[in-house]
Design a protein around this motif. Structure first.
Motif, PDB file in Angstrom:
ATOM      1  N   ASP A  86       0.839  -1.205   0.000  1.00  0.00           N
ATOM      2  CA  ASP A  86       0.000   0.000   0.000  1.00  0.00           C
ATOM      3  C   ASP A  86       0.875   1.256   0.000  1.00  0.00           C
ATOM      4  OD1 ASP A  86      -2.566   1.324   0.104  1.00  0.00           O
ATOM      5  OD2 ASP A  86      -2.137   1.805   2.191  1.00  0.00           O
ATOM      6  N   HIS A  87       1.977   1.210   0.757  1.00  0.00           N
ATOM      7  CA  HIS A  87       2.903   2.342   0.815  1.00  0.00           C
ATOM      8  C   HIS A  87       3.465   2.639  -0.576  1.00  0.00           C
ATOM      9  CE1 HIS A  87       6.071   4.396   3.652  1.00  0.00           C
ATOM     10  NE2 HIS A  87       5.623   5.214   2.726  1.00  0.00           N
ATOM     11  N   LEU A  88       3.898   1.599  -1.272  1.00  0.00           N
ATOM     12  CA  LEU A  88       4.442   1.773  -2.632  1.00  0.00           C
ATOM     13  C   LEU A  88       3.371   2.313  -3.582  1.00  0.00           C
ATOM     14  CD1 LEU A  88       6.459  -1.565  -2.713  1.00  0.00           C
ATOM     15  CD2 LEU A  88       7.457   0.733  -2.667  1.00  0.00           C
ATOM     16  N   ALA A  89       2.134   1.820  -3.422  1.00  0.00           N
ATOM     17  CA  ALA A  89       1.030   2.306  -4.272  1.00  0.00           C
ATOM     18  C   ALA A  89       0.754   3.779  -4.019  1.00  0.00           C
ATOM     19  CB  ALA A  89      -0.227   1.472  -4.003  1.00  0.00           C
ATOM     20  N   LEU A  90       0.726   4.192  -2.750  1.00  0.00           N
ATOM     21  CA  LEU A  90       0.484   5.599  -2.419  1.00  0.00           C
ATOM     22  C   LEU A  90       1.583   6.491  -3.004  1.00  0.00           C
ATOM     23  CD1 LEU A  90      -0.562   5.228   1.349  1.00  0.00           C
ATOM     24  CD2 LEU A  90      -2.061   5.891  -0.549  1.00  0.00           C
ATOM     25  N   MET A  91       2.828   6.012  -2.936  1.00  0.00           N
ATOM     26  CA  MET A  91       3.941   6.768  -3.518  1.00  0.00           C
ATOM     27  C   MET A  91       3.726   6.995  -5.013  1.00  0.00           C
ATOM     28  SD  MET A  91       7.228   4.868  -1.795  1.00  0.00           S
ATOM     29  CE  MET A  91       7.658   5.035  -0.057  1.00  0.00           C
ATOM     30  N   MET A  92       3.341   5.918  -5.715  1.00  0.00           N
ATOM     31  CA  MET A  92       3.192   6.010  -7.171  1.00  0.00           C
ATOM     32  C   MET A  92       1.989   6.860  -7.565  1.00  0.00           C
ATOM     33  SD  MET A  92       4.555   2.414  -8.728  1.00  0.00           S
ATOM     34  CE  MET A  92       3.545   1.287  -7.804  1.00  0.00           C
ATOM     35  N   GLU A  93       0.915   6.807  -6.772  1.00  0.00           N
ATOM     36  CA  GLU A  93      -0.248   7.635  -7.094  1.00  0.00           C
ATOM     37  C   GLU A  93       0.096   9.118  -7.051  1.00  0.00           C
ATOM     38  OE1 GLU A  93      -4.185   5.074  -6.043  1.00  0.00           O
ATOM     39  OE2 GLU A  93      -3.305   6.182  -4.371  1.00  0.00           O
ATOM     40  N   LEU A  94       1.015   9.478  -6.178  1.00  0.00           N
ATOM     41  CA  LEU A  94       1.381  10.888  -6.017  1.00  0.00           C
ATOM     42  C   LEU A  94       2.560  11.291  -6.895  1.00  0.00           C
ATOM     43  CD1 LEU A  94       0.153  13.090  -4.252  1.00  0.00           C
ATOM     44  CD2 LEU A  94       1.903  12.629  -2.540  1.00  0.00           C
ATOM     45  N   LEU A  95       3.462  10.329  -7.181  1.00  0.00           N
ATOM     46  CA  LEU A  95       4.733  10.678  -7.834  1.00  0.00           C
ATOM     47  C   LEU A  95       4.885  10.070  -9.227  1.00  0.00           C
ATOM     48  CD1 LEU A  95       6.853  10.031  -4.628  1.00  0.00           C
ATOM     49  CD2 LEU A  95       6.165  12.268  -5.501  1.00  0.00           C
ATOM     50  N   GLY A  96       3.901   9.277  -9.667  1.00  0.00           N
ATOM     51  CA  GLY A  96       4.003   8.628 -10.966  1.00  0.00           C
ATOM     52  C   GLY A  96       4.538   7.214 -10.832  1.00  0.00           C
ATOM     53  N   LYS A  97       4.500   6.470 -11.926  1.00  0.00           N
ATOM     54  CA  LYS A  97       4.905   5.052 -11.903  1.00  0.00           C
ATOM     55  C   LYS A  97       6.394   4.926 -11.595  1.00  0.00           C
ATOM     56  CE  LYS A  97       4.065   0.820 -14.541  1.00  0.00           C
ATOM     57  NZ  LYS A  97       5.310   0.128 -14.263  1.00  0.00           N
ATOM     58  N   MET A  98       6.729   3.951 -10.755  1.00  0.00           N
ATOM     59  CA  MET A  98       8.121   3.706 -10.434  1.00  0.00           C
ATOM     60  C   MET A  98       8.821   3.092 -11.642  1.00  0.00           C
ATOM     61  SD  MET A  98       9.693   1.442  -7.253  1.00  0.00           S
ATOM     62  CE  MET A  98       8.756   2.336  -6.018  1.00  0.00           C
ATOM     63  N   PRO A  99      10.007   3.601 -12.022  1.00  0.00           N
ATOM     64  CA  PRO A  99      10.721   3.008 -13.149  1.00  0.00           C
ATOM     65  C   PRO A  99      10.948   1.509 -12.919  1.00  0.00           C
ATOM     66  CG  PRO A  99      11.773   5.052 -12.470  1.00  0.00           C
ATOM     67  CD  PRO A  99      10.732   4.740 -11.438  1.00  0.00           C
ATOM     68  N   ARG A 100      10.794   0.728 -13.981  1.00  0.00           N
ATOM     69  CA  ARG A 100      10.881  -0.735 -13.851  1.00  0.00           C
ATOM     70  C   ARG A 100      12.198  -1.178 -13.234  1.00  0.00           C
ATOM     71  NH1 ARG A 100      13.098  -4.495 -16.978  1.00  0.00           N
ATOM     72  NH2 ARG A 100      12.349  -6.652 -16.789  1.00  0.00           N
ATOM     73  N   LYS A 101      13.302  -0.534 -13.645  1.00  0.00           N
ATOM     74  CA  LYS A 101      14.617  -0.969 -13.133  1.00  0.00           C
ATOM     75  C   LYS A 101      14.739  -0.744 -11.636  1.00  0.00           C
ATOM     76  CE  LYS A 101      17.388   3.196 -13.863  1.00  0.00           C
ATOM     77  NZ  LYS A 101      18.698   3.722 -14.203  1.00  0.00           N
TER      78      LYS A 101
END
Length: 448
Positions: free
Chosen positions: A326-341
């Motif tokens: 959930d923490h990672l999801a909240l980060m991405m909702e606010l900051l954009g998708k995490m780069p795959r690498k």
């Protein structure tokens, strides 16, 4: 909870009197002397998992200090030895006392009925930034006040990182203390308090347990009132627009970084999991290695909290997904998708991400850029939101090496806005609007 040298102490439960036993806390009474009469206990300031902290009077310098008395079991003694080593390096490297980091005045061991207790004498400081936020009724601080506090924290971080090679690893509101107390009557110097130099007559031997039932009842009543107030405040939904608060007028906002119990040298990391949950960087969650940029991430979370009165991320576990995910999801909702690498590079990446860099169990994210979030939820003006987001977003880069250093942050135009002309501010805003607009076009909007 940090209790390095705070005047505010813990407002939650007391430390538990079953912990006053062999290997545990040392029972202190008002007027008790330490280090051969050099320091005299005045009142308890707070407590932590490893120690209690007392306001003490330094008879040599005629100043008040914070006396941190560690539990006596071997593991606590080892932790104290590490903290003393770190604090000694910090204090020796800053003889002019200008680096915005707490100072170690002295250290010694105190023999008591529960064992040998390592003791640290620290400069007396005021309330934590958490106390400041509470005092301001969980409203965002005026941005000029946020800038003032941010400059102090970054000055401390720059010193720790660049000059000493230290990572704090647990930056949060509780671990930043104001120079002085919010309430002048709680400052022993400003209030003109007369030091207690001997144990008061009639103070019984069981000083640690005196009036404990009455004290607990009062604490519970205070907490109940506070909860009711917070509930009423939250019933309005979205926050009111940030307004200059008269409540903070006259309060000295200079502050220092404290609590080095879990700090480590960058070339000698102590633990895989660091940082308090809400301030934890993505590389720590994914176990892909951390260094100074982890502190920068936590600092950005603090800056957001100061400006809005709310935490940036408050993850919770749910049906089929963990708190980490959930923490990672909240980060991405606010900051954009995490780069795959980045998403796939950690020892724990496979627990959360598939090989394409998508979360395994939280599939549909609702993206909302930081500047829009500040406008929509916290009623920031477009200009304020854009400028603040422009400062924060680079600090929250998923790639740690791309985050600016504390030294670079100190040079950012947002922190030095008083040096810009109005035309330069408008020009910067228009460029940023274009940039954010382009970014928004690249983000898919789904629904979580």
């Amino acid at each position: 909870m940090s209790c390095s040298s705070s005047s505010s102490g813990s407002e939650d439960e007391d430390e538990g009197f079953d912990s006053y036993r062999k290997g545990g806390y040392h029972a202190v009474r008002v007027g008790d002397s330490f280090a051969g009469g050099l320091y005299i206990a005045q009142r308890k300031l707070g407590w932590g998992q490893f120690s209690t902290v007392w306001l003490a009077y330094d008879t040599r310098s005629s100043k008040y200090v914070a006396l941190k008395i560690q539990k006596s079991a071997p593991q606590f003694s080892q932790a104290a030895a590490h903290e003393i080593e770190v604090l000694s390096a910090i204090t020796e490297g800053d003889p002019a006392n200008v680096k915005c980091v707490v100072r170690l005045v002295d250290h010694f061991k105190h023999a008591g009925p529960n064992g040998q207790h390592p003791c640290m004498v620290l400069e007396f400081l005021g309330d934590s930034l958490l106390q400041l936020i509470k005092y301001n009724r969980y409203k965002g601080l005026e941005l000029n006040r946020v800038r003032e506090i941010c400059k102090c924290i970054l000055t401390g971080l720059d010193y720790l990182h660049r000059e000493l090679g230290l990572i704090h690893t647990d930056l949060k509101l509780e671990n930043i203390l104001l120079y002085s107390t919010i309430n002048p009557t709680k400052d022993p110097t400003r209030s003109g308090m007369t030091p207690i130099l001997a144990r008061p007559e009639g103070n019984p031997n069981g000083g640690a347990t005196i009036n404990i039932i009455e004290k607990k009842l009062k604490q519970r009543a205070r907490r109940a009132v506070a909860r009711i107030s917070e509930r009423r405040a939250s019933m309005g939904g979205f926050a009111a627009p940030p307004k200059p608060s008269r409540r903070l007028d006259g309060i000295d906002l200079r502050c220092k970084v404290v609590d080095f119990g879990s700090a480590c040298w960058a070339d000698k990391l102590l633990a895989e999991e660091i940082q308090t949950r809400q301030y934890r960087a993505p590389e720590v969650i994914l176990q892909s290695g951390y260094s100074f940029p982890a502190d920068i991430w936590s600092f950005a979370c603090i800056a957001f909290e100061l400006a809005t009165g709310e935490m940036m991320f408050t993850p919770k576990s749910g049906q089929g997904f963990s708190e980490d995910e959930d923490h990672l999801a909240l980060m991405m909702e606010l900051l954009g998708k995490m780069p795959r690498k980045i998403a796939t590079s950690g020892a724990r990446s496979k627990d959360y991400f598939d090989r394409y860099g998508d979360l395994k169990r939280i599939r549909r994210l609702k993206y909302r850029p930081l500047d829009r979030f500040l406008v929509d939820k916290f009623n920031f003006s477009d200009t304020d939101a854009l400028e603040f987001a422009k400062f924060l977003c680079p600090l929250l880069d998923f790639e740690p090496d791309r985050r600016p250093t504390a030294q670079q942050c100190l040079q950012h135009p947002w922190l030095n806005v008083e040096n810009l002309t109005q035309d330069e501010v408008k020009s910067a805003s228009s460029v940023e609007k274009m940039s954010v607009g382009m970014t928004n076009l690249q983000i898919k909007v789904g629904k979580r």
